[in-house]
Motif scaffolding. Sequence first.
Motif, mmCIF file in Angstrom:
data_model
loop_
_atom_site.group_PDB
_atom_site.id
_atom_site.type_symbol
_atom_site.label_atom_id
_atom_site.label_comp_id
_atom_site.label_asym_id
_atom_site.label_seq_id
_atom_site.Cartn_x
_atom_site.Cartn_y
_atom_site.Cartn_z
ATOM 1 N N THR A 269 10.085 4.837 -3.782
ATOM 2 C CA THR A 269 9.224 3.777 -4.301
ATOM 3 C C THR A 269 9.973 2.876 -5.292
ATOM 4 O O THR A 269 9.760 1.656 -5.307
ATOM 5 N N ASP A 270 10.849 3.455 -6.100
ATOM 6 C CA ASP A 270 11.636 2.634 -7.032
ATOM 7 C C ASP A 270 12.559 1.693 -6.273
ATOM 8 O O ASP A 270 12.717 0.518 -6.651
ATOM 9 N N GLN B 264 10.437 -1.115 -4.853
ATOM 10 C CA GLN B 264 10.039 -2.060 -5.906
ATOM 11 C C GLN B 264 11.186 -2.993 -6.267
ATOM 12 O O GLN B 264 10.966 -4.183 -6.515
ATOM 13 N N THR B 265 12.390 -2.464 -6.283
ATOM 14 C CA THR B 265 13.550 -3.293 -6.614
ATOM 15 C C THR B 265 13.826 -4.317 -5.516
ATOM 16 O O THR B 265 14.150 -5.484 -5.803
ATOM 17 N N ARG C 280 3.197 -6.903 -3.967
ATOM 18 C CA ARG C 280 4.281 -5.985 -4.339
ATOM 19 C C ARG C 280 3.727 -4.583 -4.631
ATOM 20 O O ARG C 280 4.324 -3.576 -4.246
ATOM 21 N N GLU C 281 2.586 -4.546 -5.342
ATOM 22 C CA GLU C 281 1.976 -3.253 -5.634
ATOM 23 C C GLU C 281 1.548 -2.538 -4.357
ATOM 24 O O GLU C 281 1.747 -1.329 -4.202
ATOM 25 N N ALA D 14 11.261 -7.284 -5.525
ATOM 26 C CA ALA D 14 11.006 -7.899 -6.835
ATOM 27 C C ALA D 14 11.161 -9.419 -6.784
ATOM 28 O O ALA D 14 10.417 -10.153 -7.454
ATOM 29 N N VAL E 118 4.673 -1.139 -2.532
ATOM 30 C CA VAL E 118 5.200 0.078 -3.155
ATOM 31 C C VAL E 118 4.302 1.271 -2.839
ATOM 32 O O VAL E 118 4.777 2.372 -2.529
#
Length: 255
Positions: free
Chosen positions: A33-34, A37-38, A157-158, A41, A161
């Motif tokens: 997930t990180d 998210q990157t 974006r949310e 972004a 993720v």
Amino acid sequence: MSLLGSAAFDFLLPWSEGPVDAHALKAKRKKATDEAQTRVASANLETLKKVLEDIDDLLGSDDERRSGVETRLTTMLGLTSIAAAMVTGIPVALASGTLRIEGLTRWSVIGVLLYLVLQLCDAVVWAIRGLERRTYWSLEADDVLPKVGMTDEERLRERIVEGVGMHFDNRERTNEKVTAMAVAHRAATNFIVCVFLLAIGLLALPLPIAQNATVEALKTDSALRDMLQGPVGPPGQPGPAGPAGARRAGRAATR
């Protein structure tokens, strides 16, 4: 989960390790997930919409994959009744005397039957484990509705993720079902191969097939025959004497 042991061990008793450690799974999920998210972004609105559509397609594929695995596991459980009938047929024949096997051959057949029961139980256990209830991530109304003050890009974006995390979790849960199905399939394969070899062995042996049990008992048990015949009655009166023969009559005339 992963299959244990060598090919010889899998032929004896297919088994598998337990599920992946929860802490390790959580760490992998956070890493996925990180990274997602990157990567989104700096994406624009159109790109985010396209990525979200692809994520939804992945989640739909996960549902189809899980449904297919569960269908196969359910089918395998349904076939166990036929397999159980095949296994119990020979012991019933041995117990009733329909099939006569003596000496080492009899104990060999009993050992093969025990192996078949072991494989059948192993397949059933793993099929049930594959159908056990598991926790899956799913979206709720609060996840779909936009929050106050959140832009479209932030909301997408949310969602992306969250979709990546759901895809990771659902894939791991389905992989556990697939491994359980693989173990059950291996046990079922062992069962079928052993039944085939047992059938060939029984056909190759000159096995005497017993006749009707009542007929066999009458042939060998003299006490049973006497009981069926009943008690011996007193001798009857002799009947009248018949006429003398011609030769005897000729001798009487000569005298």
